[in-house]
Motif scaffolding. Sequence first.
Motif, PDB file in Angstrom:
ATOM      1  N   VAL A  81       0.759  -1.052  -0.091  1.00  0.00           N
ATOM      2  CA  VAL A  81      -0.061   0.154   0.113  1.00  0.00           C
ATOM      3  C   VAL A  81       1.104   1.360  -0.077  1.00  0.00           C
ATOM      4  O   VAL A  81       1.745   1.301   0.544  1.00  0.00           O
ATOM      5  N   LYS A  82       0.486   2.288  -0.604  1.00  0.00           N
ATOM      6  CA  LYS A  82       1.182   3.554  -0.883  1.00  0.00           C
ATOM      7  C   LYS A  82       0.287   4.411  -0.184  1.00  0.00           C
ATOM      8  O   LYS A  82      -0.904   4.716  -0.584  1.00  0.00           O
ATOM      9  N   TYR A  91       4.699   7.134   1.478  1.00  0.00           N
ATOM     10  CA  TYR A  91       5.610   6.049   1.858  1.00  0.00           C
ATOM     11  C   TYR A  91       4.724   4.671   1.681  1.00  0.00           C
ATOM     12  O   TYR A  91       3.711   4.614   1.534  1.00  0.00           O
ATOM     13  N   TRP A  92       5.657   3.619   1.161  1.00  0.00           N
ATOM     14  CA  TRP A  92       5.065   2.402   0.790  1.00  0.00           C
ATOM     15  C   TRP A  92       5.183   1.555   1.913  1.00  0.00           C
ATOM     16  O   TRP A  92       6.067   1.719   2.910  1.00  0.00           O
ATOM     17  N   VAL A 121       9.270  -5.488  -5.196  1.00  0.00           N
ATOM     18  CA  VAL A 121       7.900  -5.768  -5.404  1.00  0.00           C
ATOM     19  C   VAL A 121       7.142  -4.569  -5.720  1.00  0.00           C
ATOM     20  O   VAL A 121       6.250  -4.592  -6.614  1.00  0.00           O
ATOM     21  N   ILE A 122       7.444  -3.262  -5.028  1.00  0.00           N
ATOM     22  CA  ILE A 122       6.892  -1.988  -5.539  1.00  0.00           C
ATOM     23  C   ILE A 122       7.223  -1.840  -7.078  1.00  0.00           C
ATOM     24  O   ILE A 122       6.009  -1.445  -7.618  1.00  0.00           O
ATOM     25  N   GLY A 123       8.214  -2.110  -7.432  1.00  0.00           N
ATOM     26  CA  GLY A 123       8.395  -1.958  -8.992  1.00  0.00           C
ATOM     27  C   GLY A 123       7.781  -2.857  -9.692  1.00  0.00           C
ATOM     28  O   GLY A 123       7.178  -2.321 -10.920  1.00  0.00           O
ATOM     29  N   LEU A 167       0.563 -13.807  -4.838  1.00  0.00           N
ATOM     30  CA  LEU A 167       1.267 -13.194  -5.539  1.00  0.00           C
ATOM     31  C   LEU A 167       2.248 -11.865  -5.265  1.00  0.00           C
ATOM     32  O   LEU A 167       3.278 -11.862  -5.801  1.00  0.00           O
ATOM     33  N   VAL A 168       1.892 -11.301  -4.012  1.00  0.00           N
ATOM     34  CA  VAL A 168       2.826 -10.180  -3.473  1.00  0.00           C
ATOM     35  C   VAL A 168       4.050 -10.915  -2.969  1.00  0.00           C
ATOM     36  O   VAL A 168       5.053 -10.459  -2.962  1.00  0.00           O
ATOM     37  N   PHE A 169       3.877 -12.389  -2.477  1.00  0.00           N
ATOM     38  CA  PHE A 169       5.206 -13.034  -2.173  1.00  0.00           C
ATOM     39  C   PHE A 169       5.827 -13.594  -3.155  1.00  0.00           C
ATOM     40  O   PHE A 169       7.050 -13.751  -2.916  1.00  0.00           O
ATOM     41  N   ALA A 170       5.103 -13.800  -4.400  1.00  0.00           N
ATOM     42  CA  ALA A 170       5.971 -14.380  -5.440  1.00  0.00           C
ATOM     43  C   ALA A 170       6.784 -13.339  -6.093  1.00  0.00           C
ATOM     44  O   ALA A 170       7.590 -13.673  -7.054  1.00  0.00           O
ATOM     45  N   LEU A 171       6.324 -11.981  -6.316  1.00  0.00           N
ATOM     46  CA  LEU A 171       7.027 -10.999  -7.002  1.00  0.00           C
ATOM     47  C   LEU A 171       8.325 -10.566  -6.786  1.00  0.00           C
ATOM     48  O   LEU A 171       8.936 -11.063  -5.600  1.00  0.00           O
TER      49      LEU A 171
END
Length: 171
Positions: A81-82, A91-92, A121-123, A167-171
């Motif tokens: 989350v941003k 801030y992320w 991951v942000i990228g 997905l967020v853990f795999a990025l």
Amino acid sequence: MTHAIMPTSVEVFFDDIIVSKTDTKGRITYANRVFAQVCGYSEAELIGKPHSILRHPDMPRCVFKLLWDTIQNGREIFAYVKNITRNGDFYWVFAHVTPSFDSERNIIGYHSNRRVPERRVIGALAPLYAELLAEEARHRNGKEALEAGYRRLIAFVNSKNMSYDQLVFAL
């Protein structure tokens, strides 16, 4: 949603865990010192305010729909989350949000620990979030915009054959 705070291009970094608790409506009931320092509000100013005061306009609403649907169904979620600070900086966070239950398993609030996010991951997520924002912007009606963004988000996640958390853990 129009924000009274004008976003800047200044990113704020932190190196500790941000903790908050909310009631079932998303109003802040607890904010740790790190949370207050990073977002620029005092702990007293945060208590009773909706957590959405930190919602950055770059964040697609459909990500919050997924988050709320998940926790209201009694499940935890991990999400990038941003957020926006009091003065418009951003801030992320890598958020882990869980429902809090009473002795009869009724949801009585939510607890969130936010950690320093992984830059790669942000990228990887930034283009998806931009696409979701653009999808939401194509619709005049707020409900239609939210639903269109949500459909696009779920289609993307399903195309990867995994849940959003995976997905967020795999990025």
